[in-house]
Design a protein around this motif. Structure first.
Motif, PDB file in Angstrom:
ATOM      1  N   ALA A 159      18.401 -35.404 -19.787  1.00  0.00           N
ATOM      2  CA  ALA A 159      18.334 -36.326 -20.919  1.00  0.00           C
ATOM      3  C   ALA A 159      19.555 -36.195 -21.814  1.00  0.00           C
ATOM      4  O   ALA A 159      20.038 -37.188 -22.367  1.00  0.00           O
ATOM      5  N   PHE A 160      20.075 -34.995 -21.973  1.00  0.00           N
ATOM      6  CA  PHE A 160      21.296 -34.809 -22.761  1.00  0.00           C
ATOM      7  C   PHE A 160      22.492 -35.465 -22.088  1.00  0.00           C
ATOM      8  O   PHE A 160      23.354 -36.052 -22.754  1.00  0.00           O
ATOM      9  N   HIS A 161      22.567 -35.372 -20.770  1.00  0.00           N
ATOM     10  CA  HIS A 161      23.709 -35.936 -20.057  1.00  0.00           C
ATOM     11  C   HIS A 161      23.582 -37.448 -19.866  1.00  0.00           C
ATOM     12  O   HIS A 161      24.590 -38.164 -19.886  1.00  0.00           O
ATOM     13  N   TYR A 162      22.356 -37.941 -19.653  1.00  0.00           N
ATOM     14  CA  TYR A 162      22.138 -39.364 -19.385  1.00  0.00           C
ATOM     15  C   TYR A 162      21.073 -39.918 -20.336  1.00  0.00           C
ATOM     16  O   TYR A 162      19.965 -40.269 -19.907  1.00  0.00           O
ATOM     17  N   PRO A 163      21.378 -40.017 -21.629  1.00  0.00           N
ATOM     18  CA  PRO A 163      20.350 -40.446 -22.589  1.00  0.00           C
ATOM     19  C   PRO A 163      19.900 -41.891 -22.411  1.00  0.00           C
ATOM     20  O   PRO A 163      18.813 -42.258 -22.881  1.00  0.00           O
ATOM     21  N   ARG A 164      20.698 -42.723 -21.734  1.00  0.00           N
ATOM     22  CA  ARG A 164      20.327 -44.131 -21.567  1.00  0.00           C
ATOM     23  C   ARG A 164      19.493 -44.390 -20.317  1.00  0.00           C
ATOM     24  O   ARG A 164      19.092 -45.535 -20.074  1.00  0.00           O
ATOM     25  N   ARG A 165      19.267 -43.380 -19.541  1.00  0.00           N
ATOM     26  CA  ARG A 165      18.465 -43.576 -18.334  1.00  0.00           C
ATOM     27  C   ARG A 165      17.018 -43.886 -18.707  1.00  0.00           C
ATOM     28  O   ARG A 165      16.496 -43.384 -19.695  1.00  0.00           O
ATOM     29  N   THR A 166      16.373 -44.705 -17.906  1.00  0.00           N
ATOM     30  CA  THR A 166      14.996 -45.093 -18.180  1.00  0.00           C
ATOM     31  C   THR A 166      14.044 -44.506 -17.152  1.00  0.00           C
ATOM     32  O   THR A 166      14.421 -44.269 -16.001  1.00  0.00           O
ATOM     33  N   ILE A 167      12.816 -44.288 -17.607  1.00  0.00           N
ATOM     34  CA  ILE A 167      11.737 -43.800 -16.754  1.00  0.00           C
ATOM     35  C   ILE A 167      10.627 -44.839 -16.754  1.00  0.00           C
ATOM     36  O   ILE A 167      10.278 -45.381 -17.813  1.00  0.00           O
ATOM     37  N   LEU A 168      10.087 -45.135 -15.588  1.00  0.00           N
ATOM     38  CA  LEU A 168       8.967 -46.066 -15.500  1.00  0.00           C
ATOM     39  C   LEU A 168       7.678 -45.309 -15.778  1.00  0.00           C
ATOM     40  O   LEU A 168       7.123 -44.637 -14.907  1.00  0.00           O
ATOM     41  N   GLN A 197      -6.983 -25.708 -26.740  1.00  0.00           N
ATOM     42  CA  GLN A 197      -7.174 -25.384 -25.324  1.00  0.00           C
ATOM     43  C   GLN A 197      -7.125 -26.691 -24.531  1.00  0.00           C
ATOM     44  O   GLN A 197      -8.102 -27.414 -24.430  1.00  0.00           O
ATOM     45  N   SER A 198      -5.950 -26.999 -23.987  1.00  0.00           N
ATOM     46  CA  SER A 198      -5.778 -28.250 -23.241  1.00  0.00           C
ATOM     47  C   SER A 198      -5.849 -28.037 -21.744  1.00  0.00           C
ATOM     48  O   SER A 198      -5.834 -28.995 -20.988  1.00  0.00           O
ATOM     49  N   GLY A 199      -5.923 -26.785 -21.300  1.00  0.00           N
ATOM     50  CA  GLY A 199      -5.875 -26.508 -19.870  1.00  0.00           C
ATOM     51  C   GLY A 199      -4.468 -26.532 -19.316  1.00  0.00           C
ATOM     52  O   GLY A 199      -4.265 -26.390 -18.120  1.00  0.00           O
ATOM     53  N   THR A 200      -3.482 -26.717 -20.180  1.00  0.00           N
ATOM     54  CA  THR A 200      -2.073 -26.769 -19.781  1.00  0.00           C
ATOM     55  C   THR A 200      -1.294 -25.692 -20.515  1.00  0.00           C
ATOM     56  O   THR A 200      -1.530 -25.445 -21.701  1.00  0.00           O
ATOM     57  N   ALA A 201      -0.364 -25.063 -19.810  1.00  0.00           N
ATOM     58  CA  ALA A 201       0.461 -24.016 -20.424  1.00  0.00           C
ATOM     59  C   ALA A 201       1.569 -24.674 -21.242  1.00  0.00           C
ATOM     60  O   ALA A 201       2.726 -24.736 -20.825  1.00  0.00           O
ATOM     61  N   VAL A 202       1.205 -25.180 -22.428  1.00  0.00           N
ATOM     62  CA  VAL A 202       2.167 -25.912 -23.246  1.00  0.00           C
ATOM     63  C   VAL A 202       3.300 -25.004 -23.712  1.00  0.00           C
ATOM     64  O   VAL A 202       4.432 -25.469 -23.927  1.00  0.00           O
ATOM     65  N   ALA A 203       3.026 -23.709 -23.878  1.00  0.00           N
ATOM     66  CA  ALA A 203       4.090 -22.789 -24.301  1.00  0.00           C
ATOM     67  C   ALA A 203       5.190 -22.711 -23.247  1.00  0.00           C
ATOM     68  O   ALA A 203       6.374 -22.607 -23.582  1.00  0.00           O
ATOM     69  N   ALA A 204       4.814 -22.756 -21.988  1.00  0.00           N
ATOM     70  CA  ALA A 204       5.815 -22.743 -20.912  1.00  0.00           C
ATOM     71  C   ALA A 204       6.646 -24.019 -20.939  1.00  0.00           C
ATOM     72  O   ALA A 204       7.860 -23.983 -20.722  1.00  0.00           O
ATOM     73  N   HIS A 205       6.002 -25.158 -21.200  1.00  0.00           N
ATOM     74  CA  HIS A 205       6.735 -26.415 -21.310  1.00  0.00           C
ATOM     75  C   HIS A 205       7.775 -26.337 -22.425  1.00  0.00           C
ATOM     76  O   HIS A 205       8.947 -26.699 -22.244  1.00  0.00           O
ATOM     77  N   LEU A 206       7.325 -25.914 -23.594  1.00  0.00           N
ATOM     78  CA  LEU A 206       8.226 -25.839 -24.745  1.00  0.00           C
ATOM     79  C   LEU A 206       9.346 -24.829 -24.506  1.00  0.00           C
ATOM     80  O   LEU A 206      10.495 -25.062 -24.884  1.00  0.00           O
ATOM     81  N   GLY A 207       9.003 -23.689 -23.883  1.00  0.00           N
ATOM     82  CA  GLY A 207      10.029 -22.696 -23.581  1.00  0.00           C
ATOM     83  C   GLY A 207      11.088 -23.235 -22.642  1.00  0.00           C
ATOM     84  O   GLY A 207      12.293 -22.989 -22.826  1.00  0.00           O
ATOM     85  N   GLY A 208      10.684 -23.991 -21.616  1.00  0.00           N
ATOM     86  CA  GLY A 208      11.651 -24.576 -20.696  1.00  0.00           C
ATOM     87  C   GLY A 208      12.534 -25.615 -21.373  1.00  0.00           C
ATOM     88  O   GLY A 208      13.747 -25.650 -21.146  1.00  0.00           O
ATOM     89  N   ALA A 209      11.939 -26.468 -22.206  1.00  0.00           N
ATOM     90  CA  ALA A 209      12.720 -27.496 -22.900  1.00  0.00           C
ATOM     91  C   ALA A 209      13.724 -26.862 -23.872  1.00  0.00           C
ATOM     92  O   ALA A 209      14.871 -27.307 -23.969  1.00  0.00           O
ATOM     93  N   ILE A 210      13.286 -25.838 -24.588  1.00  0.00           N
ATOM     94  CA  ILE A 210      14.192 -25.155 -25.525  1.00  0.00           C
ATOM     95  C   ILE A 210      15.347 -24.509 -24.764  1.00  0.00           C
ATOM     96  O   ILE A 210      16.511 -24.564 -25.188  1.00  0.00           O
ATOM     97  N   GLN A 217      23.728 -27.295 -25.403  1.00  0.00           N
ATOM     98  CA  GLN A 217      24.414 -27.240 -26.692  1.00  0.00           C
ATOM     99  C   GLN A 217      25.412 -26.081 -26.773  1.00  0.00           C
ATOM    100  O   GLN A 217      26.457 -26.199 -27.414  1.00  0.00           O
ATOM    101  N   LEU A 218      25.096 -24.976 -26.137  1.00  0.00           N
ATOM    102  CA  LEU A 218      25.968 -23.807 -26.188  1.00  0.00           C
ATOM    103  C   LEU A 218      27.015 -23.795 -25.078  1.00  0.00           C
ATOM    104  O   LEU A 218      27.825 -22.869 -25.007  1.00  0.00           O
ATOM    105  N   HIS A 219      26.971 -24.813 -24.183  1.00  0.00           N
ATOM    106  CA  HIS A 219      27.926 -24.915 -23.071  1.00  0.00           C
ATOM    107  C   HIS A 219      27.921 -23.627 -22.235  1.00  0.00           C
ATOM    108  O   HIS A 219      28.966 -23.081 -21.877  1.00  0.00           O
ATOM    109  N   VAL A 220      26.739 -23.182 -21.924  1.00  0.00           N
ATOM    110  CA  VAL A 220      26.579 -21.934 -21.170  1.00  0.00           C
ATOM    111  C   VAL A 220      26.809 -22.194 -19.686  1.00  0.00           C
ATOM    112  O   VAL A 220      26.418 -23.240 -19.153  1.00  0.00           O
ATOM    113  N   ARG A 221      27.454 -21.251 -19.022  1.00  0.00           N
ATOM    114  CA  ARG A 221      27.538 -21.237 -17.563  1.00  0.00           C
ATOM    115  C   ARG A 221      27.054 -19.862 -17.118  1.00  0.00           C
ATOM    116  O   ARG A 221      27.731 -18.858 -17.308  1.00  0.00           O
ATOM    117  N   LEU A 222      25.881 -19.829 -16.532  1.00  0.00           N
ATOM    118  CA  LEU A 222      25.219 -18.562 -16.228  1.00  0.00           C
ATOM    119  C   LEU A 222      25.997 -17.737 -15.216  1.00  0.00           C
ATOM    120  O   LEU A 222      26.000 -16.504 -15.294  1.00  0.00           O
TER     121      LEU A 222
END
Length: 331
Positions: A159-168, A197-210, A217-222
């Motif tokens: 999304a950062f690289h292609y912000p204009r892309r669309t999803i159906l 309690q949604s039955g979904t690991a929302v913390a994992a989702h947020l951790g991955g997005a962050i 943003q930090l231009h990291v190359r692992l």
């Protein structure tokens, strides 16, 4: 002859079938491993509605607080290759999103950096789930499994690289990728902050997005953090370049006073093409020769795979300045 005059730079690009076969190598491996693990999960699933266990195989690899607390740290990563064996929708959507967006991200960063990014993002997502579960134990008793954390990191980076892309959305409604991501994460954040309690690991989702956002943003190359693996990576994934000083260069560059500040005396010999080129771009990039060599390898490999038009601005600048330095040395 400069870099842009070489045959592998002038190629028009692969055909449609060739593009599918050649691109997304790391994505294909990840999808294949996930599917293979899912089959094992199905075969080991007791299929008993009264049995809380999903089978010994899933139980051994799923992410649980108790397991990690007892030293089973592999669960922080292995959970990302597991999915709900009682249905196909969980793995289906994860793998579709991984292929749709992961192949584009892999084209940008190369298969090795992309694979390192995905595995590290999955690990970060697992750590986020573990820490949140450790703090809010009463509300997070179910184990965590699924590739959603790593996939959300890939989706965020795309999304950062292609912000204009669309999803159906629902395969009907076109939605910009950035809006889809915000709506999805906003729902997860609401559940997380309210300890629902949604039955979904929302913390994992947020951790991955962050993690994906911070990576961009930090231009990291692992791979830059593990320079000692450079020679090993080249031996495993491609032909190795030999860096040497010829006699003429050694005598010419012996005195520092005669050495231009932007040119290096090093030459590079490619064993397959039998050509030599200067790595004089090392001075302007601030990198040592080994890092520059690895970056040039990755850029030329990307050009041969997806074409010059898919290079980033920084990659184009590196190629242009390196080509100019090579022509100056040869003349």
């Amino acid at each position: 002859m400069g870099i842009y005059d070489r045959d592998y730079v002038r190629r028009e690009g692969p055909s449609f079938l060739g593009s599918f076969v050649e691109r997304g190598r790391a994505c294909k491996w990840l999808v294949g491993i996930n599917v293979a693990v899912f089959i094992v999960q199905i075969l080991t699933n007791p299929n008993d509605p009264l049995e809380p266990s999903l089978g010994w195989f899933t139980d051994a690899l799923a992410l649980t607080v108790d397991g990690v607390m007892h030293g089973q740290v592999w669960r922080l990563l292995t959970y990302s290759f597991l999915h709900d064996p009682n249905g196909i929708m969980h793995i289906l959507f994860n793998m579709l999103f991984l292929w749709w967006f992961g192949s584009d991200v892999e084209d940008l960063y190369g298969p090795r950096e992309f694979l390192t990014f995905y595995l590290t993002a999955s690990l970060a997502s697992g750590v986020a789930f573990f820490l949140s579960s450790l703090a809010w134990m009463p509300t997070t008793t179910a184990p965590c499994l699924g590739a959603s954390g790593g996939v959300l990191a890939v989706l965020t980076l795309c999304a950062f690289h292609y912000p204009r892309r669309t999803i159906l959305l629902f395969f009907i409604l076109p939605v910009p990728i950035w809006l889809f991501l915000i709506i999805f994460l906003a729902g997860d954040a609401y559940v997380f902050l309210n300890r629902g309690q949604s039955g979904t690991a929302v913390a994992a989702h947020l951790g991955g997005a962050i993690f994906g956002g911070a990576y961009y943003q930090l231009h990291v190359r692992l791979l830059d953090w593990v320079p000692h693996l450079g020679p090993w990576r080249r031996r495993l994934f491609g032909p190795r370049l030999r860096v040497h000083l010829d006699e003429e260069a050694r005598s010419k560059w012996k005195s520092p006073k005669r050495r231009p500040p932007s040119v290096s005396p090093l030459s590079v010999h490619h064993p397959e093409e039998g050509t030599q080129s200067s790595v004089a771009a090392a001075a302007f990039s601030g990198l040592d020769d080994e890092h520059l060599e690895a970056k040039m390898d990755a850029i030329l490999e990307k050009i041969s795979r997806v074409g010059k038009e898919n290079l980033t601005d920084s990659e184009l600048e590196l190629l242009v300045r390196a080509s100019e330095a090579i022509r100056r040395r040869r003349t």
